[in-house]
Scaffold this motif. Structure first.
Motif, short mmCIF file in Angstrom:
data_model
loop_
_atom_site.label_atom_id
_atom_site.label_comp_id
_atom_site.label_asym_id
_atom_site.label_seq_id
_atom_site.Cartn_x
_atom_site.Cartn_y
_atom_site.Cartn_z
N SER A 1 0.83 -1.20 0.00
CA SER A 1 0.00 0.00 0.00
C SER A 1 0.86 1.26 0.00
CB SER A 1 -0.92 0.01 1.22
OG SER A 1 -1.87 -1.03 1.16
N ALA A 2 1.96 1.23 0.77
CA ALA A 2 2.86 2.39 0.82
C ALA A 2 3.50 2.65 -0.54
CB ALA A 2 3.93 2.16 1.88
N SER B 1 0.74 3.87 -3.09
CA SER B 1 0.23 5.21 -2.78
C SER B 1 1.30 6.28 -2.96
CB SER B 1 -0.29 5.26 -1.34
OG SER B 1 0.79 5.13 -0.42
N ASP C 1 3.83 6.60 -0.81
CA ASP C 1 4.48 6.88 0.47
C ASP C 1 5.89 6.31 0.53
OD1 ASP C 1 2.27 8.23 1.37
OD2 ASP C 1 1.42 6.53 2.47
N TRP C 2 6.13 5.22 -0.21
CA TRP C 2 7.49 4.72 -0.41
C TRP C 2 7.81 4.98 -1.88
CZ3 TRP C 2 9.41 -0.93 0.97
CH2 TRP C 2 10.79 -1.02 0.72
#
Length: 225
Positions: free
Chosen positions: A20-21, A24, A26-27
């Motif tokens: 998910s990271a 999205s 975020d990573w």
């Protein structure tokens, strides 16, 4: 992402969080993280981190660097082209097998998702269209009854879909895809394995060209560093 239960292994929970990271942003692509840093961030030991990263590497979402952790690969045209080439080969195979093996109930399910995609395309709803596109192809893959090929396709679907949702579709792409779905469906109903394989491959190639065009446009809009 499905909610974990008490029996869900720690590595699977962490894998889903990291996926998910990545999807999205975020990573971010090109960013490196060590096993130790990930373990500390998520309050787990090194072992589930290693297992989670190995699973994500199998999905093409990270590259593991020996003794250094993992990096999310940079998004470029070659990465997308390679992913679609893989999908084209496998979904052609799966469409061929589905034409030979699909039950009447499975064909009806495939038709239902094709119609739902077409309706979403007519409304200009890319998120809903993408959801039914995934369901349409998953139904074909399931009817093919080849779990190994199906698993490889499914493992890389989330990544491509996340990029597609961000970039959207080109002019007329959803309408064209709806027409291509009908061609595939007609071949499946006719039990024409060769036509189904050819239609599935052409459909993936068309999707690849559209996504690469969208990606090139996005890159062209970004300011130079």
């Amino acid at each position: 992402m499905a909610l974990p239960n008490a029996s869900t292994p720690a590595y699977a929970i962490l894998r889903d969080r990291l996926r998910s990271a990545i999807l999205s942003g975020d990573w971010p692509p090109g960013t490196h993280r060590t096993l130790g840093a990930l373990a500390l961030e998520h309050s787990v030991s090194i072992s589930p981190v290693r297992e989670a990263l190995l699973s994500l590497e199998g999905e093409g979402l990270v590259e593991i660097r020996q003794h250094r952790g993992a990096i999310v690969p940079l998004l470029d045209a070659k990465l997308f082209a390679d992913l679609y080439d893989l999908r084209g080969a496998l979904q052609s195979l799966l469409a061929r097998r589905a034409a030979e093996r699909a039950t009447a109930a499975q064909l009806q399910g495939i038709a239902t998702h094709a119609a739902a995609f077409a309706a979403a395309a007519e409304r200009g709803d890319p998120a809903e269209a993408l959801r039914h596109n995934e369901a349409f192809h998953a139904a074909i893959d399931s009817a093919a009854d080849n779990p190994q090929a199906q698993a490889v396709v499914a493992a890389r679907t989330a990544f491509v879909n996340a990029v597609r949702l961000r970039l959207g579709y080109g002019p007329e792409r959803m309408r064209r895809a709806a027409a291509q779905h009908e061609i595939i469906l007609a071949a499946l109903r006719a039990r024409d394995a060769e036509a189904a394989a050819e239609a599935a491959f052409a459909h993936v190639e068309s999707a690849k060209r559209d996504l690469l065009e969208r990606f090139a446009e996005e890159q062209g809009r970004k300011p130079n560093p």
